[in-house]
Design an enzyme around this catalytic site. Sequence first.
Site, mmCIF file in Angstrom:
data_model
loop_
_atom_site.group_PDB
_atom_site.id
_atom_site.type_symbol
_atom_site.label_atom_id
_atom_site.label_comp_id
_atom_site.label_asym_id
_atom_site.label_seq_id
_atom_site.Cartn_x
_atom_site.Cartn_y
_atom_site.Cartn_z
ATOM 1 N N GLU A 1 65.463 133.149 -35.238
ATOM 2 C CA GLU A 1 64.942 131.813 -34.931
ATOM 3 C C GLU A 1 64.187 131.730 -33.612
ATOM 4 O O GLU A 1 64.588 130.976 -32.697
ATOM 5 C CB GLU A 1 66.084 130.790 -34.955
ATOM 6 N N GLU B 1 69.736 132.202 -43.667
ATOM 7 C CA GLU B 1 70.810 131.266 -43.313
ATOM 8 C C GLU B 1 70.615 129.989 -44.111
ATOM 9 O O GLU B 1 69.488 129.510 -44.264
ATOM 10 C CB GLU B 1 70.786 130.863 -41.827
HETATM 11 O O1 IFM Z 1 74.908 128.308 -35.725
HETATM 12 C C1 IFM Z 1 73.528 128.308 -35.862
HETATM 13 C C2 IFM Z 1 72.974 129.714 -35.839
HETATM 14 O O2 IFM Z 1 73.354 130.399 -34.697
HETATM 15 C C3 IFM Z 1 71.471 129.690 -35.889
HETATM 16 N N1 IFM Z 1 71.016 128.901 -37.018
HETATM 17 C C4 IFM Z 1 71.588 127.596 -37.193
HETATM 18 C C5 IFM Z 1 73.108 127.671 -37.165
HETATM 19 C C6 IFM Z 1 73.717 126.272 -37.343
HETATM 20 O O3 IFM Z 1 73.300 125.442 -36.311
#
Ligand code: IFM
Length: 450
Positions: free
Chosen positions: A172, A357
């Site tokens: 990210e 994710e």
């Molecule tokens: O926990 C985070 C993760 O570290 C990065 N993506 C989003 C998740 C939820 O906020």
Amino acid sequence: MSSATPPDLPTLPGRIRWSSATAAFQIEGARTEGDRGRSVWDTWVDTPGKVKDGSTAEPGADSYHRWTEDVALAKGLGLDRYRFSISWTRIQPDGTGPANRAGLDYYSRLVDGLLDAGVTPFPTLYHWDLPVPLHDAGGWTGRDVVERFTDYTALVAEHLGDRVENWYTINEPAMTTLQGYAVGALAPGEFLLFDAIPTAHHQLLAHGHATRVLRENGAKAVGVANNHTHVYPLTDSDGDRAAALAYDALHNRLFADPVLTGEYPDMSEYGVDLPVRDGDMEIIATRPDFYAVNFYNPTTVTAPAPDVPIPFDIVPTPNVEYTGFGDEWAIKPDSLRDLLIDFAGRYPNLPPIVISENGASFPEPDTADDGINDVERIAYIDGHIRAVGEAMSAGVDIEEYTVWSLLDNFEWADGYTQRFGLTHVDFETAKRTPKASYDWYRRVIAENRK
Ligand code: IFM
């Protein structure tokens, strides 16, 4: 949100791999053990008032000591892959110099444990824990960090590359730029507004160099994991539609276009020059083996008030339900489908997509003596898996889906107030208790393998 588990399991129109994810700082604990150095997140949690519940990541889920339990959880789900991250500060405590043996050995044991369990390790090299000395030298605002990241990548790849074939480089970059450097909501907590944009270039350049180094060390598949959101104008007015285009450029295109087209979107209206040097764009646009999408929620924007210096105003997405974050995190699975279909149209050479994710937090008790019947999480994941299926049916090439997260963990500035896990963690004892969603996801995986 639904109060009952959906009656049938979601099935996809083709075979994909199934995964679940965690990140080092969020689950490991053991802050100083094995000579781990300090990262910007250690500074953040040590600064009073920065973490909502005043908590630290210590010992948290304590995965540094309990990783065998986590490997067993991954195996129990029947995962094809487990996504975890490697802490830069365990490998190079100060961000430079030779590799720290204890750090390498920890990840080596984890990799071997996963392989023995029949779960493919899929590590991320960088999930936000920048070593403090590198931050003090300018962090992602400067260019030197690119070389430091390349050196770090080489140390890890030389040690694990004989057993790890699949890698995420950086997690990210959008959140680091927008939340970490532009508005200071995450570490390192800078408030640079548009002057944060160069941090996007340095992260993407670091990704490009790391890709080369990993491939030189035998990697079969390398990609960057970007956070993406589908952007909606609140109304059909010209002002709201212009705001949506502006937000899409900053959150999505700034991070995807360079990797997938070799060009940045036009950022000139923000008065910022991207610090691009000869050859950089070719390195960034090295074709990744997959394009990884972290997806949680759509974003709705409206035109800003006339005296506001940013070209959009983020507002709650109307007429939907929300996660534990309230109206900041709307639940709208069809926005994932639409994003994926848009991307396939937007980027003609899009590599296969990995959903790296996807998941949601909901209020849950600190202890799990009576189990956790997390029907809301099941409904959320169910909806998003079905959205993935609809995108596949529309022709989008998707090869993997990942639930965030395998475990409840330290949710950054929100501390332990937001639980994302398929597995409940009692943060007093580190006891793991699979939730109803764990069993449900296990059955989804099994059903889709038939
Ligand atoms: O926990 C985070 C993760 O570290 C990065 N993506 C989003 C998740 C939820 O906020």
